[in-house]
Design an enzyme around this catalytic site. Structure first.
Site, PDB file in Angstrom:
ATOM      1  N   SER A 136       0.841  -1.188   0.000  1.00 28.42           N
ATOM      2  CA  SER A 136       0.000   0.000   0.000  1.00 28.42           C
ATOM      3  C   SER A 136       0.875   1.236   0.000  1.00 28.42           C
ATOM      4  CB  SER A 136      -0.910   0.027   1.240  1.00 28.42           C
ATOM      5  OG  SER A 136      -1.577   1.269   1.367  1.00 28.42           O
ATOM      6  N   TYR A 149      -2.839  -0.936  10.094  1.00 27.26           N
ATOM      7  CA  TYR A 149      -2.795  -1.111   8.642  1.00 27.26           C
ATOM      8  C   TYR A 149      -1.471  -0.591   8.092  1.00 27.26           C
ATOM      9  CZ  TYR A 149      -4.256  -0.953   3.750  1.00 27.26           C
ATOM     10  OH  TYR A 149      -4.333  -1.146   2.397  1.00 27.26           O
TER      11      TYR A 149
END
Length: 244
Positions: A136, A149
């Protein structure tokens, strides 16, 4: 089409998390290129919600990547695996400051990726196969509401690099793709704030959010002979968000 930019005959890809929006786009891309694909969701409800539609060469399966026995059993069901794509992932805004939630996000996003890589290693080695992990932009650019995350995706980047070095002798290439802001179900609520949505779009070079299909091509390329000297790399697909 040049053989370097195509998949080998009989190519089979396992897309873990293939029921998700980005995973579905990746699964469809591989099918369009002539591969057979096994795509997974965490449970039957996850598969039922998927954007994936029944098509030739596509098989669906359930897989909980936090379950060691389930992952090992799932890997054992496959004879040939040319590519393993790890895109199972979760986040929980604000709740990630609770230790149980923090650990759950890491278990799915990071440890789950490691579990599947380990389970499929021998099968990938037989085919000189590829692993592509979905990282990401948040492995580089942190956001305050999702600490687990961000940490998990930073871990996926370093896991990718470590496995690339460790498994080169097996003929396995290990790379990652790092999406930027992509319109998916996971961020649907946030996108209802139009000012927020537009601020992000304006930050990109293309003045728009990404679509799941924008990620799929980079993943497929990393599994083709044309990328045979690429391993341990992270390809950013963020519309230029981090460029300036």
């Amino acid at each position: 089409m040049s053989a370097s930019f195509s998949l080998t005959p009989g190519f089979h890809a396992v897309v873990v998390g293939g029921a998700g929006d980005i995973g579905a786009a990746i699964s469809n891309q591989f099918c369009d290129l002539g591969a057979t694909v096994t795509a997974t969701g965490v449970n039957d409800a996850d598969l039922a919600r998927s954007l994936l539609k029944p098509r030739s060469g596509l098989a669906l399966a359930t897989l909980d990547v936090t379950n060691d026995e389930a992952v090992a059993s799932f890997a054992g069901q496959h004879q040939r695996v040319d590519a393993l794509i790890n895109c199972a992932g979760i986040l929980a805004r604000d709740k990630e400051y609770e230790i149980e939630t923090f650990m759950k996000v890491l278990d799915v996003n990071l440890t789950g990726t490691f579990r599947t890589c380990m389970a499929f290693r021998s099968r990938l080695a037989k085919m000189n196969g590829s692993i592509v992990n979905i990282a990401s932009m948040n492995a580089t650019l942190a956001l305050p509401r999702i600490p687990a995350y961000c940490a998990s995706k930073g871990g996926v980047v370093m896991l990718t690099k470590a496995l690339a070095l460790a498994w080169a002798e097996d003929g396995i290439r290990v790379n990652a793709v790092a999406p930027g802001y992509v319109e998916t179900a996971i961020n649907a609520a946030g996108r209802t704030d139009r000012a927020h949505y537009q601020r992000i779009a304006d930050r990109t070079a293309f003045k728009r959010w990404g679509q799941p299909e924008d990620i799929a091509g980079a993943v497929a390329f990393l599994c083709m002979p044309a990328s045979q000297y690429a391993t341990g790399t992270v390809v950013a697909v963020d519309g230029g968000f981090l460029a300036g």
